[in-house]
Design an enzyme around this catalytic site. Structure first.
Site, PDB file in Angstrom:
ATOM      1  N   THR A 188       1.030  -1.212   0.186  1.00 26.16           N
ATOM      2  CA  THR A 188      -0.245  -0.036   0.381  1.00 26.16           C
ATOM      3  C   THR A 188       1.281   1.755   0.383  1.00 26.16           C
ATOM      4  O   THR A 188       2.060   1.650   0.242  1.00 26.16           O
ATOM      5  CB  THR A 188      -0.506  -0.010   1.282  1.00 26.16           C
ATOM      6  OG1 THR A 188      -0.024   0.726   2.365  1.00 26.16           O
ATOM      7  CG2 THR A 188      -1.724  -1.211   1.302  1.00 26.16           C
ATOM      8  N   GLU A 333      -5.433  -4.201  -0.535  1.00 21.93           N
ATOM      9  CA  GLU A 333      -6.336  -5.422  -0.380  1.00 21.93           C
ATOM     10  C   GLU A 333      -7.010  -6.777  -0.989  1.00 21.93           C
ATOM     11  O   GLU A 333      -7.508  -7.419  -0.351  1.00 21.93           O
ATOM     12  CB  GLU A 333      -6.869  -4.890   1.164  1.00 21.93           C
ATOM     13  CG  GLU A 333      -5.263  -4.578   2.366  1.00 21.93           C
ATOM     14  CD  GLU A 333      -5.607  -2.821   1.396  1.00 21.93           C
ATOM     15  OE1 GLU A 333      -5.947  -2.269   0.839  1.00 21.93           O
ATOM     16  OE2 GLU A 333      -4.672  -2.283   2.754  1.00 21.93           O
ATOM     17  N   LYS A 440     -16.202  16.358   9.415  1.00 20.25           N
ATOM     18  CA  LYS A 440     -17.332  16.544  10.288  1.00 20.25           C
ATOM     19  C   LYS A 440     -17.499  18.044  10.467  1.00 20.25           C
ATOM     20  O   LYS A 440     -16.522  18.906  10.307  1.00 20.25           O
ATOM     21  CB  LYS A 440     -16.624  15.857  11.839  1.00 20.25           C
ATOM     22  CG  LYS A 440     -15.931  14.823  11.413  1.00 20.25           C
ATOM     23  CD  LYS A 440     -15.613  13.388  12.642  1.00 20.25           C
ATOM     24  CE  LYS A 440     -14.539  12.594  12.064  1.00 20.25           C
ATOM     25  NZ  LYS A 440     -13.672  13.249  11.146  1.00 20.25           N
ATOM     26  N   TRP A 445     -21.888  14.640   8.589  1.00 22.69           N
ATOM     27  CA  TRP A 445     -20.222  14.711   8.305  1.00 22.69           C
ATOM     28  C   TRP A 445     -21.104  15.438   6.219  1.00 22.69           C
ATOM     29  O   TRP A 445     -22.539  15.265   6.012  1.00 22.69           O
ATOM     30  CB  TRP A 445     -20.314  12.999   7.697  1.00 22.69           C
ATOM     31  CG  TRP A 445     -19.786  12.940   9.171  1.00 22.69           C
ATOM     32  CD1 TRP A 445     -19.717  13.023   9.971  1.00 22.69           C
ATOM     33  CD2 TRP A 445     -19.674  11.307   9.006  1.00 22.69           C
ATOM     34  NE1 TRP A 445     -19.032  12.029  10.454  1.00 22.69           N
ATOM     35  CE2 TRP A 445     -19.106  10.733   9.932  1.00 22.69           C
ATOM     36  CE3 TRP A 445     -19.992   9.458   8.456  1.00 22.69           C
ATOM     37  CZ2 TRP A 445     -19.094   9.500  11.089  1.00 22.69           C
ATOM     38  CZ3 TRP A 445     -19.764   8.256   8.613  1.00 22.69           C
ATOM     39  CH2 TRP A 445     -19.019   8.388   9.543  1.00 22.69           C
TER      40      TRP A 445
HETATM   41  P1  ADP Z   1      -3.606   3.661  -1.689  1.00 21.22           P
HETATM   42  O1  ADP Z   1      -3.816   5.057  -2.060  1.00 21.22           O
HETATM   43  O2  ADP Z   1      -4.103   4.408  -0.225  1.00 21.22           O
HETATM   44  O3  ADP Z   1      -2.067   3.247  -2.010  1.00 21.22           O
HETATM   45  P2  ADP Z   1      -5.380   2.122  -2.208  1.00 21.22           P
HETATM   46  O4  ADP Z   1      -5.260   2.486  -4.093  1.00 21.22           O
HETATM   47  O5  ADP Z   1      -5.534   0.075  -2.497  1.00 21.22           O
HETATM   48  O6  ADP Z   1      -4.479   2.696  -1.685  1.00 21.22           O
HETATM   49  O7  ADP Z   1      -6.455   2.309  -2.999  1.00 21.22           O
HETATM   50  C1  ADP Z   1      -7.697   2.145  -1.893  1.00 21.22           C
HETATM   51  C2  ADP Z   1      -8.549   3.381  -2.236  1.00 21.22           C
HETATM   52  O8  ADP Z   1      -8.747   3.794  -3.281  1.00 21.22           O
HETATM   53  C3  ADP Z   1      -9.704   2.451  -1.692  1.00 21.22           C
HETATM   54  O9  ADP Z   1     -10.032   2.256  -0.055  1.00 21.22           O
HETATM   55  C4  ADP Z   1     -10.753   4.323  -1.663  1.00 21.22           C
HETATM   56  O10 ADP Z   1     -10.906   4.901  -1.041  1.00 21.22           O
HETATM   57  C5  ADP Z   1     -10.179   5.091  -3.556  1.00 21.22           C
HETATM   58  N1  ADP Z   1     -10.948   3.620  -4.690  1.00 21.22           N
HETATM   59  C6  ADP Z   1     -10.751   3.185  -5.016  1.00 21.22           C
HETATM   60  N2  ADP Z   1     -11.905   3.452  -5.991  1.00 21.22           N
HETATM   61  C7  ADP Z   1     -12.649   4.255  -5.822  1.00 21.22           C
HETATM   62  C8  ADP Z   1     -13.860   4.656  -6.466  1.00 21.22           C
HETATM   63  N3  ADP Z   1     -14.470   3.936  -7.586  1.00 21.22           N
HETATM   64  N4  ADP Z   1     -14.408   5.865  -5.820  1.00 21.22           N
HETATM   65  C9  ADP Z   1     -13.877   6.674  -4.465  1.00 21.22           C
HETATM   66  N5  ADP Z   1     -12.470   5.422  -4.006  1.00 21.22           N
HETATM   67  C10 ADP Z   1     -12.141   5.016  -4.759  1.00 21.22           C
END
Ligand code: ADP
Length: 540
Positions: A188, A333, A440, A445
């Site tokens: 991540t 994940e 918030k 929210w």
């Molecule tokens: P990070 O950016 O923290 O490395 P990831 O690449 O795994 O994490 O991204 C996952 C996150 O991206 C999700 O938990 C969500 O918040 C966001 N996400 C993924 N797809 C969408 C979507 N279609 N709309 C809104 N948010 C999204």
């Protein structure tokens, strides 16, 4: 009494994917943009041959089942061969996101115990900076031919990919092993603390890739040419490099050229029918296409996710260009896509704006994934489209822990996503915000995503982001950032008036900051933490 079925117990393995493609779709093209420019073209049969050569080469370097091989690479054919060679021989394909900070890259390469790292020439400067800190790496392999391999100053053990594999036999007996074996590793982005590794099993990848081919998901078949813009260095390019060869679809890999002009040219030249990427990529593409009065002659569908796809962009794709948007949700994940939307015949009878609003939600969970939303006490909330809480997922391709991690992240067997969502009675899920981004205010929210979507609906807005900023009276209030479209002079009063007609009065941001660009992180998302740091206190 256990009565076993009488079917063969054949494991779901990644080696099976490339051998299937070679045997059944051997003459189907894979087209790949070389890092130094030209297009390279071969077939799945050729890809299988070279994957086996690479498997032999890695073995000769002393690697074996369980070893980890890192990659810092674009979407290209050599990276694809590594996907099959490494996992297929029982090793772990560790894709590294080159946009991580150098010290994070060092951390993940060491944490994953990478013994070999494959890199594209673009990333030679990066390798130069980190190699000395990665003592377990025996060889840094430049994904190139002899003419284009770069020397990396001060790094002795740099090999040329083509030289490395050329000497090796194109026969390799892919081993059979338990399908639950680790196949690929992705960390991540680690916005807080160290990046965390997610180790995908062969079983999870194959099941997810199969699901991705379904008509209601990405719909991949021998009729299609698919161009994954979503990077192979993050979340397996949503498993398209596995799904396309399963389905027999042509695969077009864009290499380093991800700007609108290059993507459009490639889509047209290679008659691409399906694409996949994050919204920010499509923003650049649409801007280019609009500015130059271009069309998409073959592109029919695009799968979008990673951050919310604004309804305004969905509308433009659908109405102006005849491209269907499939909007999905997933995270590191969840191996790749976990939920996705697809309009039903009934939906298609609705006025266009209502259809786009449905597509702007993140859709239904795929078979293999279950979803629910819970309140702060963990109680399941009703599927009524309005009760919002944290989204929890479980399923056959959802992580149950982190690589070498101690504490299990699971809550009663479910993975808490950190996203705030609602689920409608029919199962459509909508991401309202990330827990850390939700604003918030006065005990209520505000969804930053909804506000951004509304702002993106203004024709002069190229990009929008909203953060919550500390406020003496209301706890937090929204602050809106706008990147104007080129040549536009949109002002604060105008955008706020536009928003007041579209959102509740108390949602209207307290201020607007016009910027040239927004900070975008390694996975194509606006880095709100950066903005929060910079603008903390502006309402105090
Ligand atoms: P990070 O950016 O923290 O490395 P990831 O690449 O795994 O994490 O991204 C996952 C996150 O991206 C999700 O938990 C969500 O918040 C966001 N996400 C993924 N797809 C969408 C979507 N279609 N709309 C809104 N948010 C999204």
């Amino acid at each position: 009494m256990f009565q076993p079925g009488q079917m063969m117990d054949r494991p779901l393995l990644i080696s099976g994917i490339i051998e299937h493609a070679a045997a059944q779709f051997g003459s189907v093209d894979v087209v790949s943009r070389e890092t130094h420019g030209p297009l390279f073209r071969y077939t799945y049969a050729d890809c299988a041959v070279r994957s086996r050569q690479l498997a032999n080469a890695l073995k000769a370097l002393g690697l074996g089942p369980g070893s980890a091989v890192g990659s810092i690479a674009w979407n290209n054919h050599r990276h694809l061969e590594a996907y099959f060679a490494v996992s297929g021989s029982g090793m772990v394909m560790h894709t590294c996101n080159p946009r991580l900070q150098a010290q994070q890259l060092v951390y993940i390469i060491n944490h994953a115990d990478d013994e070999v790292v494959l890199f594209d020439t673009t990333f030679a400067p990066l390798v130069k900076g980190i190699a000395a800190h990665c003592p377990k790496v025996k060889a840094w392999v430049c994904l190139s031919d002899g003419d284009n391999t770069v020397a990396v100053d001060g790094v002795a053990n740099v090999l040329c990919y083509e030289d490395l594999i050329a000497a090796h036999d194109d026969r390799f007996d892919w081993p059979d092993f338990d399908e639950r074996t680790g196949a690929a590793l992705c960390y991540t982005s680690g916005t807080t603390g160290h990046p965390k590794g997610v180790l995908y099993s062969h079983r999870a990848i194959v099941l997810n890739a199969l699901s991705g081919c379904l008509p209601g998901v990405m719909s991949l078949s021998p009729k299609d040419t698919v161009l994954p813009v979503v990077p192979m260095f993050h979340i397996n390019a949503w498993c398209i490099p596995y799904g396309a060869p399963i389905a027999g679809a042509r695969l077009v890999l864009p290499g380093p050229r991800l700007d609108g002009a290059s993507l459009h040219e490639l889509m047209e030249a290679e008659r691409v029918t399906v694409t996949a990427g994050v919204p920010i990529i499509w923003l650049g593409l649409l801007q280019h296409v609009e500015q130059h009065g271009l069309r998409f002659s073959t592109m029919r569908r695009t799968t979008v996710g990673g951050s919310a796809m604004p309804a305004a962009l969905i509308a433009k794709f659908a109405e102006k260009y005849g491209v269907e948007v499939r909007h999905g949700w997933g995270m590191t994940e969840t191996t790749a896509v976990a939920t996705i939307g697809c309009l039903t015949p009934e939906n298609e009878l609705l006025p266009p704006a209502e259809q786009h609003a449905i597509v702007a939600r993140q859709g239904k969970s795929l078979f293999g994934v279950e979803i629910k939303v819970v309140d702060e006490n963990g109680a399941t909330l009703p599927r009524d489209g309005t009760s919002q809480g944290e989204l929890l997922v479980r399923g056959q391709w959802i992580a149950s822990g982190y690589y070498k991690g101690e504490a299990s992240p699971l809550v009663d067997g479910w993975f808490p996503t950190g996203d705030i969502a609602t689920i409608e009675p029919g199962g459509i899920m909508q991401i309202r915000d990330r827990t850390k981004d939700v604003i918030k205010t006065g005990g209520e929210w505000i969804s930053s995503i909804d506000l951004e979507n509304a702002a993106m609906g203004h024709p002069d807005v190229a990009m929008a982001a909203v953060i919550g900023v500390k406020h003496p009276k209301w706890e937090e209030r929204p602050l809106l950032f706008i990147v104007r479209r080129p040549g536009q002079s949109l002002g604060k009063d105008e955008i706020l008036a536009f928003l007041s007609e579209r959102v509740a009065k108390w949602w209207v941001p307290d201020d607007v900051v016009f910027v040239e660009s927004l900070p975008v992180g390694g996975t194509g998302k606006v880095q709100k933490a950066e903005l929060r740091k910079q603008y903390d206190g502006v309402f105090s």
